[in-house]
Design a protein around this motif. Structure first.
Motif, short mmCIF file in Angstrom:
data_model
loop_
_atom_site.label_atom_id
_atom_site.label_comp_id
_atom_site.label_asym_id
_atom_site.label_seq_id
_atom_site.Cartn_x
_atom_site.Cartn_y
_atom_site.Cartn_z
N PHE A 1 64.42 -20.66 12.55
CA PHE A 1 64.00 -20.02 13.80
C PHE A 1 64.15 -18.51 13.81
CE2 PHE A 1 68.36 -21.47 14.46
CZ PHE A 1 68.99 -20.38 15.05
N ALA B 1 81.74 -13.65 14.56
CA ALA B 1 81.97 -12.58 13.57
C ALA B 1 83.04 -11.61 14.08
CB ALA B 1 80.66 -11.83 13.32
N THR C 1 79.48 -11.80 7.10
CA THR C 1 80.90 -11.62 7.41
C THR C 1 81.67 -11.25 6.15
OG1 THR C 1 81.09 -14.00 7.25
CG2 THR C 1 80.99 -13.10 9.44
C1 HEM Z 1 79.29 -9.19 10.85
C2 HEM Z 1 78.59 -10.27 10.83
C3 HEM Z 1 77.16 -10.40 11.29
C4 HEM Z 1 76.19 -9.46 11.45
C5 HEM Z 1 76.29 -7.97 11.21
C6 HEM Z 1 75.00 -10.15 11.91
C7 HEM Z 1 73.80 -9.51 12.20
C8 HEM Z 1 72.67 -10.15 12.66
C9 HEM Z 1 71.42 -9.50 12.98
C10 HEM Z 1 71.15 -8.02 12.85
C11 HEM Z 1 70.55 -10.45 13.39
C12 HEM Z 1 69.08 -10.24 13.78
C13 HEM Z 1 68.93 -9.72 15.19
C14 HEM Z 1 67.49 -9.47 15.56
O1 HEM Z 1 66.58 -9.71 14.76
O2 HEM Z 1 67.26 -9.00 16.69
C15 HEM Z 1 71.24 -11.72 13.32
C16 HEM Z 1 70.67 -12.92 13.66
C17 HEM Z 1 71.32 -14.12 13.49
N1 HEM Z 1 72.63 -14.31 13.17
FE1 HEM Z 1 73.99 -12.90 12.69
N2 HEM Z 1 75.27 -11.47 12.00
C18 HEM Z 1 76.57 -11.68 11.65
C19 HEM Z 1 77.25 -12.88 11.65
C20 HEM Z 1 76.70 -14.09 11.96
C21 HEM Z 1 77.41 -15.34 11.98
C22 HEM Z 1 78.90 -15.49 11.70
C23 HEM Z 1 76.50 -16.30 12.29
C24 HEM Z 1 76.67 -17.76 12.44
C25 HEM Z 1 77.79 -18.39 12.54
C26 HEM Z 1 75.23 -15.65 12.49
C27 HEM Z 1 74.06 -16.29 12.82
C28 HEM Z 1 72.87 -15.65 13.10
C29 HEM Z 1 71.64 -16.37 13.43
C30 HEM Z 1 71.47 -17.86 13.48
C31 HEM Z 1 70.67 -15.40 13.69
C32 HEM Z 1 69.22 -15.63 14.09
C33 HEM Z 1 69.13 -15.60 15.61
C34 HEM Z 1 67.72 -15.80 16.13
O3 HEM Z 1 66.74 -15.51 15.42
O4 HEM Z 1 67.58 -16.25 17.27
N3 HEM Z 1 75.39 -14.31 12.29
N4 HEM Z 1 72.52 -11.51 12.90
#
Ligand code: HEM
Length: 433
Positions: free
Chosen positions: A109, A385, A272
């Motif tokens: 997704f 995170a 992470t």
């Molecule tokens: C320091 C750690 C993390 C950073 C810097 C980070 C950063 C990001 C960023 C920049 C996005 C995209 C936002 C966008 O396109 O507007 C994202 C999406 C996502 N992140 Fe993280 N993330 C981190 C940790 C995690 C963790 C621990 C999980 C899950 C346990 C996770 C799950 C997701 C998921 C599933 C998406 C997709 C959300 C969507 O499309 O609706 N992330 N993350």
């Protein structure tokens, strides 16, 4: 020869500092300070810049023909993130294009638009609510405490190997419902390899596609192995929630489940892992900030985590594709053009952050975009995170407060801000006078 999409103007990020070539692999081998300086010039002189197709071996050269726009200002990235009707995620989320079938297998997704995005994301919302995260907190703290106990007496070592690689694996193994042992090891190792397709050290002898597809197949195999049992005896873990979830009376297909699991495993682990290494490196470069934190960990840890996220920007970019013609600043972006949102640049934007090139845990305001610019794709795991970084840094700087890293071995990557190894020294716990 560079080929641009017919709909795009023939502009390049020319600046008074010459041509800044974000498409070149070579650019991503430069030290972070040099990359920061290049983005600073772009923000000032060409904040919405066109680049040739990114150097990439994910597609055959005759198919790698699409250049991209770069948004480098905080304000523009927030705008694009919050207008998914203009900036679609469905054609891919990295500046390099993946073959369509690989995208389908791995990105779930995060590479979809509403309404399917909303439905699939909805499945996870309960799991990631701050209330649940608080419940997980003491458990995360336990893992952080154990890991620091395992290395605190050593006095020196590679922080990445000793801590950064292990912590996400321990936390997410149980969260995802992986049984300890071979499946756990294989799954976490695959999740941590996937985003290394541009890095010679991670790739070894493999091509980019072999590395990426191989890791994705390993993650799919985990789902195939565990699905029958989770369907028969659902537990309190992500995989069990996934197999039971229904939307409009329909469950996810096996292929959807595999891609969904792949997205979550990769998103949770690699980000992470590198964020924790970035944290130790930042405090080593700015020892006065480390002293401030050590002097009042309880009072300063939350602000320190936010500054680590701003400074380290673990994901360098996300990409969208324009669904209609749109003008940002004076640039006419055409429907179908790729648009890259450079979080690493937004997080140094001098219109938003005072003295942005300084790591400062006492910032009054820190609206960084490390988790995205808001909007429907905002990071699902942000609370988790943050909890993980808070627990780990509290453990580290309480017990081995003088830990100091020397030169990191940075990953060669344009998507993840990775650190492959981080040699460090510290006074062994219990021997400080
Ligand atoms: C320091 C750690 C993390 C950073 C810097 C980070 C950063 C990001 C960023 C920049 C996005 C995209 C936002 C966008 O396109 O507007 C994202 C999406 C996502 N992140 Fe993280 N993330 C981190 C940790 C995690 C963790 C621990 C999980 C899950 C346990 C996770 C799950 C997701 C998921 C599933 C998406 C997709 C959300 C969507 O499309 O609706 N992330 N993350």
């Amino acid at each position: 020869m560079t080929t641009l999409p017919e709909t795009s103007p023939q502009t390049f990020p020319e600046t008074t500092h010459g041509h800044i070539d974000l498409s070149a692999r070579e650019f991503w081998t430069k030290p972070p300070a040099e990359r920061d300086a290049a983005f600073e010039v772009l923000r000032r002189e060409n904040p919405v810049a066109w680049s040739r197709p990114a150097d990439s071996d994910l597609l055959p050269p005759e198919q790698n023909l699409r250049g991209f726009w770069s948004l480098t200002k905080h304000e523009d990235i927030r705008f694009a993130s919050r207008h998914p009707e203009i900036f679609s995620s469905a054609q891919g989320i990295t500046m390099e294009d993946f073959p369509r079938e690989i995208l389908m297998m791995s990105q779930s997704f995060i590479a979809m638009d509403a309404p399917r995005h909303t439905q699939l994301r909805g499945i996870t919302l309960d799991a990631f609510k701050p209330r649940n995260m608080r419940r997980l907190q003491s458990w995360i703290q336990g893992h952080a405490r154990d890991l620091v106990s395992e290395m605190s007496h050593l006095g020196e070592g590679d922080f990445v190997e000793l801590v950064s690689v292990k912590l996400p694996g321990r936390i997410f193994g149980s969260f995802f419902g992986l049984p300890p042992g071979e499946i756990h090891e294989k799954t976490i190792s695959a999740a941590q390899r996937t985003l290394g397709w541009t890095d010679p050290e991670v790739r070894g002898d493999l091509t980019a596609i072999e590395l990426f597809a191989g890791a994705v197949m390993d993650l799919h195999e985990t789902v195939t192995t565990l699905l029958p049992e989770r369907r028969a005896n659902p537990g309190d873990d992500l995989l069990s929630w996934m197999v039971q979830a229904e939307f409009d009376g329909e469950k996810m297909t096996d292929d959807e489940l595999k891609a969904f699991f792949t997205l979550l495993a990769v998103a949770a682990n690699d980000t992470t892992r590198h964020a924790s290494a970035q944290a130790i490196y930042a405090f080593s470069q700015f020892p006065a900030q480390r002293d401030l934190l050590v002097a009042d960990i309880g009072g300063r840890i939350d602000a320190a985590v936010e500054e680590v996220l701003r400074w380290g920007s673990p994901l360098l970019h996300m990409r969208r594709t324009a669904t209609q013609d749109v003008t940002i600043r004076d640039k006419e972006i055409k429907a179908g053009d790729k648009v890259v949102l450079w979080y690493i640049s937004a997080n140094r934007d001098e219109d938003v952050f005072e003295d942005p090139m300084t790591f400062d845990i006492t910032r009054k305001s820190n609206p960084h975009l490390a988790f995205g610019g808001g909007g429907p794709h905002f990071c699902l795991g942000a609370a988790l995170a943050r909890t993980m970084l808070r627990s780990l840094l509290t453990e580290v700087y309480t017990r081995i407060p003088d830990i100091t890293a020397t030169e990191p071995n940075f990953q060669v990557a344009n998507f993840i801000n990775g650190i492959n190894s981080l040699p460090a020294t510290w006074t062994p716990e219990g021997t400080r006078v």
